[in-house]
Design an enzyme around this catalytic site. Sequence first.
Site, PDB file in Angstrom:
ATOM      1  N   ASP A  13       0.836  -1.194   0.000  1.00 43.31           N
ATOM      2  CA  ASP A  13       0.000   0.000   0.000  1.00 43.31           C
ATOM      3  C   ASP A  13       0.878   1.253   0.000  1.00 43.31           C
ATOM      4  OD1 ASP A  13      -2.427   1.725   0.686  1.00 43.31           O
ATOM      5  OD2 ASP A  13      -3.276  -0.283   0.900  1.00 43.31           O
ATOM      6  N   HIS A  24      -3.812   5.892   3.157  1.00 41.45           N
ATOM      7  CA  HIS A  24      -4.565   4.679   2.821  1.00 41.45           C
ATOM      8  C   HIS A  24      -3.989   3.425   3.482  1.00 41.45           C
ATOM      9  CE1 HIS A  24      -5.900   1.440  -0.004  1.00 41.45           C
ATOM     10  NE2 HIS A  24      -6.984   2.181  -0.114  1.00 41.45           N
ATOM     11  N   SER A  83     -11.229  -1.324  -1.027  1.00 43.03           N
ATOM     12  CA  SER A  83     -10.007  -1.265  -0.217  1.00 43.03           C
ATOM     13  C   SER A  83     -10.293  -1.580   1.242  1.00 43.03           C
ATOM     14  CB  SER A  83      -9.384   0.131  -0.274  1.00 43.03           C
ATOM     15  OG  SER A  83      -8.485   0.266  -1.332  1.00 43.03           O
TER      16      SER A  83
END
Length: 553
Positions: A170, A246, A422
């Site tokens: 990520d 994220h 996600s």
Amino acid sequence: MISWRRALRTIPCLAVLLAAGRVSAALSPSGTAAPGRQESTHRMIVKIRDRAESGVKVLSSERVSKLSASSREKLTFFRGMSGRAHVMKLPRKMSLDEAQAVAKRLMADPDVEYAEPDIRRYPALVPTDPQYGGSQWHYYAPATEKAGANLPSAWDITTGAASVVVAVLDTGILTHADIDAGRLVQGYDFISQDGSGLYYTANDGSGRDSDPSDPGDWISVLEDAGTDPVSGDFFQGCGVDDSSWHGTHVTGTIGATPNNAAYGAGVDWTSKILPVRVLGKCGGYDSDIVDGIRWAAGGSVVGVPANANPAKVINMSIQGAGMCPASYQSAINDAIAAGAVIVAAAGNAGGAAAGSPPGNCNGVITVAAVNRAGNRASYSNYGPEVEVSAPGGEGADGVYSLLNTGLTIPVADTGVELNGTSMAAPHVSGIVALMRAFNSSLTPANVLTDLQACSRPFVGGSTCDTSNCGAGMIDARGALRPGVPTGSAVTAATPNSITWTWNAVANAPSYNVYVATDPSVMLGNTAAASRTRCARAGPPCRRAPRPPPRPAR
């Protein structure tokens, strides 16, 4: 003759028995970018067919000249990568259509095994308004929340194991009060330089190194316009956006610290977390992601130290457009062969999952998102490529996890609800970590079988069914199933009896024994990994005493 059967295959999966006997609008599946994003690349991935030549770190000038001739473009060598492939620099920034045409010309060269544009991929989230301290409805039992992952009863069985490592490919990770630093193992930053001494994508002043920290991935107005005084037109068309943090949100869903009166809990409370940074400003390149996959699973990568903690689970909350690239599939095959389970987001285009790698690659567990009501989230991709669905949130009912208040660089810890595939994928990755803690013998194929066999049916009237959202909604408690007993053998026999034994199965409370020639007949249940059947009274068997005669009426 007796046999055992796994009752968990034939009875409700909630029973514990062992029968014995970059962040922006999502990309569209057509291969074009969603409005506001202009897709382009400076790079090309090329693999030479000859194994001796493909195995070198630096391609010869002669080979580069031949590739340039085949492509009809002036290519320059950029770097070697895992899987015996190499990254070439294009002479200019090209649209994907232009780059695909170059790749097609390279593929016509008999010396080239494959060539593909080195495309950027992006986090698969859909942001909503932050709600500090939001309720983690997405973990609850189905009796309380239709789309809950049924974790409370699973936590009664296991909260994970330190022997299980979960890799998060990520944007990297932040220090956060709700992430236990003791559970983090040495990760790596795979974002390579964009040119000699240029680190625009990495945004940390360096290329690949052992620091997977997330410095932020914001895109400014000037960067998006292509007029930034430092990066010029490098980020042109990427879309103005704040830093996403994220990777920290995804990591929090997998393994935030429980029971500390701060923020929320993660799915797995004990496993180790391996942060692998592959996404930076405006996403990340395929070549960096491919190397990250191999390294996370314990494979070797040119110029990168060996991974001392190979992952048993790899989470990829990443989306792109187009078919699964050959370089992806090769790396995924290698990771699975090494024993890793790869969990991928289906993507947020609201269309066919077939158009979004890595979720459309073979061998990965592709996860679609359901909302709080148990319907397919409107943004979630769908189709036969999806293996299972998990909570991804929608609207105000998002998935609560960890974040930072900084709009560019890190400022302060917070917790935020976000929506996206996600957010769905790390629910599954965390549950897979629980499964592999509970039963360490599970193979990647076993994990998928158990996840699907014990998923819950979609709620009545749902927009999801088994044709578009996978086998069902993820069920953590149902997925925790003991293994299959092995090594059955007759270990004792007398004129009166025969005894079978088998290898004990970890976490199996008991075994049901059946007649092999008539599996409907159960001979009994035993807590021990053995069973004695008596033909008649006598050692070691004893006839039960006769009941006393009833008095006459």
